[in-house]
Structures are given as structure tokens and as C-alpha cells.
Design a protein around this motif. Structure first.
Motif, PDB file in Angstrom:
ATOM      1  N   GLN A 151      62.116 -28.417 -39.182  1.00 62.69           N
ATOM      2  CA  GLN A 151      62.897 -29.886 -39.723  1.00 62.69           C
ATOM      3  C   GLN A 151      63.736 -28.912 -37.976  1.00 62.69           C
ATOM      4  N   VAL A 152      64.428 -30.588 -37.543  1.00 56.67           N
ATOM      5  CA  VAL A 152      65.473 -30.387 -36.738  1.00 56.67           C
ATOM      6  C   VAL A 152      66.934 -30.862 -37.007  1.00 56.67           C
ATOM      7  N   ASP A 153      65.843 -32.499 -37.409  1.00 51.45           N
ATOM      8  CA  ASP A 153      67.793 -33.194 -37.955  1.00 51.45           C
ATOM      9  C   ASP A 153      68.174 -33.360 -39.682  1.00 51.45           C
ATOM     10  N   ASP A 154      68.991 -33.101 -40.324  1.00 55.03           N
ATOM     11  CA  ASP A 154      69.706 -33.294 -41.409  1.00 55.03           C
ATOM     12  C   ASP A 154      69.529 -33.777 -42.366  1.00 55.03           C
ATOM     13  N   ARG A 155      69.184 -35.542 -41.366  1.00 57.93           N
ATOM     14  CA  ARG A 155      69.256 -37.239 -42.256  1.00 57.93           C
ATOM     15  C   ARG A 155      67.900 -36.958 -43.160  1.00 57.93           C
ATOM     16  N   LEU A 156      67.430 -35.894 -44.025  1.00 56.04           N
ATOM     17  CA  LEU A 156      66.542 -36.637 -44.760  1.00 56.04           C
ATOM     18  C   LEU A 156      65.946 -37.246 -45.407  1.00 56.04           C
ATOM     19  N   GLU A 157      67.199 -37.951 -46.075  1.00 60.30           N
ATOM     20  CA  GLU A 157      66.825 -39.783 -46.520  1.00 60.30           C
ATOM     21  C   GLU A 157      66.499 -40.046 -45.668  1.00 60.30           C
TER      22      GLU A 157
END
Length: 339
Positions: A151-157
Motif C-alpha cells: 500500500q502506497v496511497d492512503d485513499r483506500l476508498e
């Protein structure tokens, strides 16, 4: 406007990328409704008329999934890419695969190309580094996208994440070594500060705290070369260490070679557990114990998730962890024969 409007004019008017306009022309279900309406309105405002035969040619890409892998030289990621491609094929989807080679700029380039060619969805095992531009472009295009294994981007939505339960895996590996009567256990490999390294290290540290044992961590490149050198360095600088949990199987395989060179017997003088359980580790001598991530099952789950997202608009949960298990082989179990 004196000339005939183009797809680029539509994109500029709507404030989206050219690839997003292409997806709207394809009636792709991957484009959000508000984006679709904005593009249609821009087409009407500037009088854009598309070539239907060209649009039909673009439709030939329907059902095409883009798969971007951070490092296809690593057998773990190669096995994942193969499993996922086969699982998608069973569901009638074709896959276009690109190797980002742990290069964030190259990753941005191949993702942009896939968007322009109208992929229906993206599955990315991302590189580390500055990846914001890559994921911002995907967000603008509105293409369903999964982050896999890292995971490198926190915009999991927007970019849901699937990975094995790394913490549980290192926890189980460390407990196993303690049960095998290891006196001092090291954690070897993985670049410091990276999320995957920290997760795989976390279970090791937790178990050692519970056991009242002092940890020693030797981080570095996740390669055979690093593992080979680490075996020699540990023996020289920390002769009391008699076991290691390795960041991955490549490091563990390197340690096997390093110990063989200096005459230290793995499975007797030193116990090793790898991580990932790639296919080759069962064929080494001694056979390598490893945390099994079940890559085939992860590939099947990723395929199901993306297809349901595309065909049934079932938005995935933000983060999913898959179970792991420990494959015990010669490299970590012979020591129990000692008295």
C-alpha cells in the motif's frame, strides 16, 4: 472553433484526461456518473461528433485489465502476476502486464499508457517513491483500481488494498523458532522504513518481547546477495545468534549459500525461516521453511473483487488481509533433535 473539435478539446472543456473521454465513448462502467455527465455536456457544448467506427475499435479493449508489477524479476511477484492473469482469464478478461522495475516514473508512464488504451480496471503492485501523480491520474480517469501486496496511497476508498497478513506471518515464524530451541533470533532483510518491512518485522518484535529475548535487526536490500553477505556478517559479529526470520525467500536463499560457504550447517548450527514460500524453496537443500502467503488464492480473490466491482458495482472494502500459514521444512526443524 474553425476546425472540427477533437477528443482533446472535449477533455480540456470537461477538465478531465483524454483517456477519460475515451472511456465515456466506450460506455465503460468504470467511469463515475458525474464524470460521464460532465464529458457528455462538454461534447454537446463544443459540437463534438465522434467517429462510430473508431469508437467500435476502441471497444475492442472492453474487458481488458491492466496489471502493473513493481518487480517481475522477483519470483513472488511473478507468481502473483501469473495466478491473477489466469484467474481473470477464467472470467473472460484479458490482461496487459507491465513491469515498473521499482521505478516510480516508469510506473507513471505505463499506467498512463494503459489508461489511454482504455483498460477497464487496474491492479497495481506499486513501487515505492513519489507515486502521487500515478494515483491522481487514475482518480481523474475514474478507473477501478486495486493496490496489491503493498500500500502506497492512503485513499483506500478509491484504491482498495489486498495483502497477506504479514504481521501474523512473522509472529508465527518467530514462535516456531523459539519452539525449536533457538537462543537468539535475528530479523534479516527488507529496506528500513518501508511499510512491508515494518509489518513483517512487527510480529517478530512482538514475540521476542513476550519471550523476554533481545532482538537484532539487519535490514537491507531484499536480495540473495544481501542474504549471503548477512550470513557471514552475523557469524562474525554476532556468533551467539543461531536463527533468523528473513524478510523474504530471496534473502533466506542467500543465507543458505552464505552459511554453506563458511561451513555452518543450516538446520543444525543455524535455523532459518523465509517469507512468501515461492515455489523454489521446497527444492533447495536443506529445504527452506517459509511463511506461505498462498499467492494463487490472493490472485483469485483479486480477480473476483475486480470483476464484481466492474460487473456488479460492488465496491470493495478498503483493506483486506488474507491468511498465512507456516510451511515447516528442514531449515528450521532439525535442531529439535538436539538434547
Amino acid at each position: 472553433m474553425n476546425r472540427r473539435p477533437t477528443i482533446i478539446d472535449v477533455a480540456r472543456k470537461a477538465g478531465v484526461s483524454k483517456s477519460t473521454v475515451s472511456l465515456v465513448l466506450q460506455n465503460s462502467p468504470s467511469v463515475r456518473e458525474d464524470t460521464r455527465q460532465a464529458v457528455r455536456q462538454a461534447m454537446a457544448d463544443i459540437g463534438y461528433v465522434y467517429n462510430r467506427s473508431a469508437a467500435n475499435m476502441r471497444m475492442s479493449n472492453a474487458g481488458l485489465i491492466g496489471l502493473v508489477i513493481n518487480d517481475l524479476r522477483n519470483p513472488f511477484f511473478t507468481e502473483f502476476a501469473t495466478s491473477l492473469q489466469m484467474a481473470l482469464a477464467e472470467k473472460g478478461y484479458s490482461t496487459v502486464i507491465a513491469n515498473a522495475d521499482e521505478n516510480a516514473d516508469l510506473q507513471e508512464q505505463v499506467v498512463s499508457s494503459m489508461i489511454e488504451h482504455g483498460v477497464s480496471a487496474l491492479i497495481i503492485c506499486p513501487t515505492y517513491g513519489d507515486t502521487k501523480a500515478t494515483f491522481d491520474a487514475i482518480a481523474r480517469a475514474g478507473i477501478p483500481t486495486m493496490q496489491m501486496l503493498r500500500q502506497v496511497d492512503d485513499r483506500l476508498e478509491l484504491f482498495p488494498f489486498i495483502a497477506p497478513d504479514y504481521v501474523s506471518g512473522s509472529r508465527e515464524a518467530t514462535r516456531h523458532l523459539i519452539e525449536m530451541k533457538a537462543h537468539r533470533i535475528a530479523f534479516v532483510g527488507g529496506l528500513e522504513g518501508r511499510a512491508v518491512t515494518e509489518e513483517r518485522k512487527a510480529g517478530y518484535l512482538e514475540v521476542l518481547r513476550e519471550a523476554g529475548m533481545k532482538p537484532i535487526v539487519m535490514t537491507g536490500k531484499s536480495s540473495r546477495e544481501f542474504g549471503r553477505n548477512a550470513a557471514k556478517k552475523l557469524t562474525e559479529e554476532h556468533p551467539d545468534i543461531d536463527a533468523a526470520v528473513c524478510f523474504n525467500d530471496l534473502v533466506a536463499l542467500g543465507m543458505l549459500s552464505g552459511f554453506y560457504e563458511i561451513g555452518r550447517k543450516v538446520g543444525e548450527d543455524f535455523l532459518i525461516v523465509g517469507f512468501d514460500d515461492i515455489q523454489d524453496v521446497a527444492q533447495t537443500y536443506p529445504a527452506l521453511s517459509s511463511v506461505r502467503c498462498d499467492i494463487a488464492a490472493i490472485g483469485a480473490r483479486a480477480a473476483n473483487t475486480v470483476v464484481n466491482w466492474l460487473e456488479h458495482q460492488e465496491t470493495p472494502q478498503p483493506a483486506m488481509r488474507t491468511p498465512v500459514s507456516l510451511s515447516v521444512r528442514q531449515s528450521s526443524q532439525m535442531k529439535k533433535r538436539r538434547t
